[in-house]
Structure formats: structure tokens, C-alpha cells
Design an enzyme around this catalytic site. Structure first.
Site, mmCIF file in Angstrom:
data_model
loop_
_atom_site.group_PDB
_atom_site.id
_atom_site.type_symbol
_atom_site.label_atom_id
_atom_site.label_comp_id
_atom_site.label_asym_id
_atom_site.label_seq_id
_atom_site.Cartn_x
_atom_site.Cartn_y
_atom_site.Cartn_z
ATOM 1 N N PHE A 52 11.359 126.143 36.631
ATOM 2 C CA PHE A 52 10.771 124.874 37.047
ATOM 3 C C PHE A 52 10.472 123.960 35.864
ATOM 4 O O PHE A 52 10.542 122.741 35.981
ATOM 5 C CB PHE A 52 9.492 125.124 37.855
ATOM 6 C CG PHE A 52 9.727 125.663 39.236
ATOM 7 C CD1 PHE A 52 10.491 124.958 40.149
ATOM 8 C CD2 PHE A 52 9.188 126.875 39.627
ATOM 9 C CE1 PHE A 52 10.717 125.436 41.431
ATOM 10 C CE2 PHE A 52 9.407 127.373 40.906
ATOM 11 C CZ PHE A 52 10.171 126.660 41.818
ATOM 12 N N ASP A 110 4.109 129.922 20.379
ATOM 13 C CA ASP A 110 3.141 130.362 21.374
ATOM 14 C C ASP A 110 2.295 129.176 21.854
ATOM 15 O O ASP A 110 1.405 128.704 21.144
ATOM 16 C CB ASP A 110 2.256 131.446 20.753
ATOM 17 C CG ASP A 110 1.196 131.969 21.714
ATOM 18 O OD1 ASP A 110 1.198 131.546 22.887
ATOM 19 O OD2 ASP A 110 0.366 132.792 21.281
ATOM 20 N N TYR A 224 2.363 129.120 43.749
ATOM 21 C CA TYR A 224 3.111 129.647 44.887
ATOM 22 C C TYR A 224 2.114 130.285 45.844
ATOM 23 O O TYR A 224 1.107 130.854 45.416
ATOM 24 C CB TYR A 224 4.141 130.684 44.423
ATOM 25 C CG TYR A 224 4.956 131.277 45.557
ATOM 26 C CD1 TYR A 224 5.832 130.471 46.289
ATOM 27 C CD2 TYR A 224 4.837 132.615 45.904
ATOM 28 C CE1 TYR A 224 6.570 130.998 47.341
ATOM 29 C CE2 TYR A 224 5.565 133.149 46.956
ATOM 30 C CZ TYR A 224 6.428 132.340 47.671
ATOM 31 O OH TYR A 224 7.148 132.854 48.725
ATOM 32 N N TYR A 234 0.936 139.418 46.277
ATOM 33 C CA TYR A 234 1.003 138.127 45.584
ATOM 34 C C TYR A 234 -0.284 137.323 45.785
ATOM 35 O O TYR A 234 -1.188 137.388 44.974
ATOM 36 C CB TYR A 234 2.242 137.316 46.008
ATOM 37 C CG TYR A 234 2.528 136.233 45.005
ATOM 38 C CD1 TYR A 234 3.433 136.434 43.972
ATOM 39 C CD2 TYR A 234 1.845 135.023 45.030
ATOM 40 C CE1 TYR A 234 3.650 135.464 43.001
ATOM 41 C CE2 TYR A 234 2.048 134.045 44.067
ATOM 42 C CZ TYR A 234 2.963 134.270 43.066
ATOM 43 O OH TYR A 234 3.166 133.318 42.097
#
Length: 397
Positions: A52, A110, A224, A234
Site C-alpha cells: 500500500f 529505520d 484492516y 486478527y
């Protein structure tokens, strides 16, 4: 060298530079084919090299002609050893963007660290002055906290009890039952520390403190939800706690941006094949069934289709951004249609090693997985020697 996919578990150890480049070109062509979006002009994408995040960078650049700075943490190539796919994706994007006369620079390191934040801020200050869109799309399993220096590792576990359900080995097509032990309080806290909203807020605070956010700037992070089928592992598991934290952070950030008329959103996106989702038990089986149904319905989308629709039909329509009752943008609307989910639930009951080839789209899943690493892409000659030593043109050291 001739580069072939070399698999170990849920990861591919090699990446193909020409395949990754073609994949990027295909996404660029898709965005161009959909026409101009009256969108952002100076964009920072944190987590810009795959999935994405990469699609967000491509859509901003080729949908709205935006100057883009991409931040990511990717492995460079060495002689005889390929880079990570995100390295090749970013190299290809920058090459294409520069050819098109678009500003594009990349910062490899990072993103959780103070050093990379400072380098990014200095680049914005020197080159762009301010940014009007900040995309936060990090998907790291580990975070070294910049203040405490504690190393946090995220986990993929249910909360409150052992979770047992079907899963599939997408390499072999073998459907089996898997049990996952529940998370400890420490597991939950570590996962929230890695995947929650704290770092997103740190980025926005740092940008705002240096006056690097334009009037009316937007920031978007990705989340999500998914169906009840996957919620135990999830949305109601450790990742879900982190996503809850991320979504709550959007409101905190929005409050901080009020004085510049800025907005902060979480976009809930569709289930897609990514390096991260491939490692989550149960999800590959769900996606293979979902893909079959959505393709039959003519509503299947990959990452670039999702993000182009997010920009064109949600973020930059010229009117208020539509959100759900929790304030989230829902670009998972086609996945979560009642008829689609009812069909997935029915197929889930029927799914076995024997039935899956007929009722699911495991071939599409495997193809999408390999394409993440630059393999099985049309117009690429995989029998030809490829140069693994690709550099990123606009890399900021």
C-alpha cells in the site's frame, strides 16, 4: 545472473530487479489510465517500498504530479546476492519518476529511529518546504523504541484462549487445522508498541514542530478489519489491539492539526496478498476464497486499484471525506459486502485440500505472492541475465 525464486516458508529469499521494475511500470500505467486526481503536490510516504505504501507513492506522483519522499528499510544488493524487493521497487519508481520530470527522493533506514526522522525532516525543509500529505504505511515485525531503546517484537496471536481453525499452505495447497496459543499481556503490549499509533504520532509531532506540514495537510494510516472468520486471530487478536491503538491515534493527531486545518484518517483497506498477510495463519485460505468470489463478481482489486480509488473517490473529491461511525475511511467496502461474505462463509465450510483448487483461487494467491518479489510478471524474460546491482538514484545519505 539468472535469478529464480528461492522459497523458505512464507518468504522468498530472492527478488528479480526486472520483474520488480515491470511491476512498478504496470502500476504507473494503471494510475495514468484513470486520469488526473486533484490531489496532493508534496508527499511523504513512510513505508514507501512495497504494498500500500508503494501504491500510495505511485498514485500521488502519477495521479496528481506530486513530488514524493519515500522512507523505507530495505536490503541493498551485493555481488551475486539480490536486494530485497522493496529496494528494486524504489529504484524503479525513482527512475521512472525522474524520467517523467517528477521530484523523487528516498531515505533508507529505520523509520522508527530519531536519525531517520531527522534526515527526512532536513530533506523536506531543504527541497520541498512543506508536505501536504503524509502516508503512514509501516509493516515491521520489530521496533526499537527511540526513547527507551527497548526492542519490541510483535506477535500474531489470539487473546483470551487458544484459537483453532483451518489454514492452507499456499505452496502445496494443503488445507489443515492449526491451533494458536493465546497471547500474554506482554505479547499484547509489544505488538501495540510496534504496530500501534505511537510512531505515527511521533512523525506528525516532529513535522509539525518544524512547520513542515502545509495548511490543510492530510495524514493517512492503513488498517484492516476483516470478517468474523478471521477476527479471533486478527481483529480480536494482538494485531487488532494494535490497530485499535492506531485508529485511536488518528483522533489525537486530528486534534493537533486543527490549527492548520489538517486532517488525520485511518483507511480500512481490503485483504490482499502481502509479505505480512502471508505469514498470518488462516488469512491465506480466506484470501484465496475471497479472490475467487470477487473476481467472479468483477470487483477484485489489487493494491494499486485500492489506493487509486482511495485518492480519487475518498480523499480528494472536493467535498468532505466519507467515514464510518468510528471515523474511518472504508475502502474495504466491496470485500465486506454481505453477499460476498456470505459466499466466503459457505465456501469456508467446504474448503479441503481436495476442493480448494475448484472453489478457491490459490493459483491467483501464489501468483500475487511471487509478483511481490518480481516473479511471474508478464513481459519479463526470466531466462535472461539480470543485473542485481541496481542503485536507487535519489537516495539521501
Amino acid at each position: 545472473m539468472i535469478i529464480e525464486p528461492r522459497m523458505r516458508g512464507f518468504i522468498c529469499l530472492t527478488a528479480h530487479p526486472d520483474g520488480c521494475a515491470q511491476n512498478v511500470k504496470n502500476q504507473i500505467e494503471y494510475v495514468k489510465s484513470k486520469g488526473t486526481i486533484n490531489g496532493p503536490k508534496k508527499v511523504l510516504v513512510i513505508g514507501a517500498s512495497t504494498g500500500f505504501g508503494l501504491a500510495s507513492r505511485i498514485t500521488a506522483a502519477y495521479g496528481s504530479g506530486a513530488a514524493t519522499i519515500g522512507v523505507f528499510f530495505e536490503k541493498a544488493p551485493t555481488a551475486g546476492k539480490t536486494a530485497s524487493p522493496g529496494w528494486y521497487n524504489s529504484a524503479a519508481f525513482e527512475h521512472e519518476a525522474h524520467e517523467a520530470g517528477l521530484y523523487a527522493k528516498s531515505i533508507n533506514g529505520d523509520a522508527f529511529s530519531k536519525e531517520i526522522k531527522e534526515r527526512t525532516l532536513a530533506t523536506i525543509k531543504a527541497d520541498l518546504g512543506q508536505v501536504d500529505l503524509v502516508i503512514y504505511s509501516l509493516a515491521s515485525p520489530v521496533r526499537k523504541h527511540p526513547d527507551t531503546e527497548v526492542l519490541h517484537r510483535s506477535t500474531l496471536k489470539p487473546i483470551g484462549g487458544t484459537y483453532t481453525n483451518k489454514t492452507v499452505d499456499f505452496h502445496t495447497g494443503n488445507v489443515s487445522e492449526i491451533s494458536i496459543e493465546p497471547a500474554t499481556d506482554e505479547d499484547i503490549a509489544n505488538t501495540v508498541a510496534v504496530m500501534g499509533g505511537e510512531d505515527w504520532a511521533m512523525w506528525i509531532d516532529a513535522l509539525k514542530a518544524e512547520n513542515l506540514l502545509a495548511e490543510g495537510a492530510k495524514t493517512v494510516a492503513y488498517s484492516y478489519i476483516g470478517p468474523s472468520l478471521t477476527e479471533a486471530v486478527y481483529r480480536k487478536g494482538t494485531i487488532g489491539r494494535a490497530k485499535d491503538d492506531l485508529e485511536a491515534t488518528a483522533f489525537t493527531i486530528a486534534d493537533k492539526l486543527k490549527d492548520i486545518n489538517g486532517k488525520a484518517y485511518v483507511s480500512v483497506n481490503k485483504a490482499l496478498v502481502t509479505q505480512a498477510s502471508s505469514a498470518i495463519p488462516v488469512i491465506p485460505l480466506y484470501i484465496s476464497l475471497l479472490y475467487k468470489i470477487m473476481k467472479e463478481e468483477g470487483i477484485h482489486e489489487g493494491t494499486i486499484e485500492q489506493i487509486q480509488r482511495l485518492y480519487a473517490e475518498r480523499l480528494y473529491t472536493g467535498s468532505d471525506v466519507p467515514v464510518d461511525e468510528q471515523g474511518r475511511i472504508r475502502i474495504d467496502d466491496w470485500e465486506m459486502r454481505e453477499d460476498v461474505q456470505a459466499k466466503v462463509a459457505k465456501l469456508w465450510q467446504e474448503a479441503t485440500t481436495e476442493t480448494l483448487p475448484a472453489i478457491g483461487d490459490l493459483a491467483g494467491y501464489r501468483s500475487d505472492f511471487l509478483s511481490l518479489f518480481g516473479f511471474e510478471i508478464d513481459k519479463v524474460d526470466y531466462q535472461k541475465d539480470a543485473n542485481e546491482l541496481v542503485e536507487i538514484e535519489g537516495s539521501v545519505e
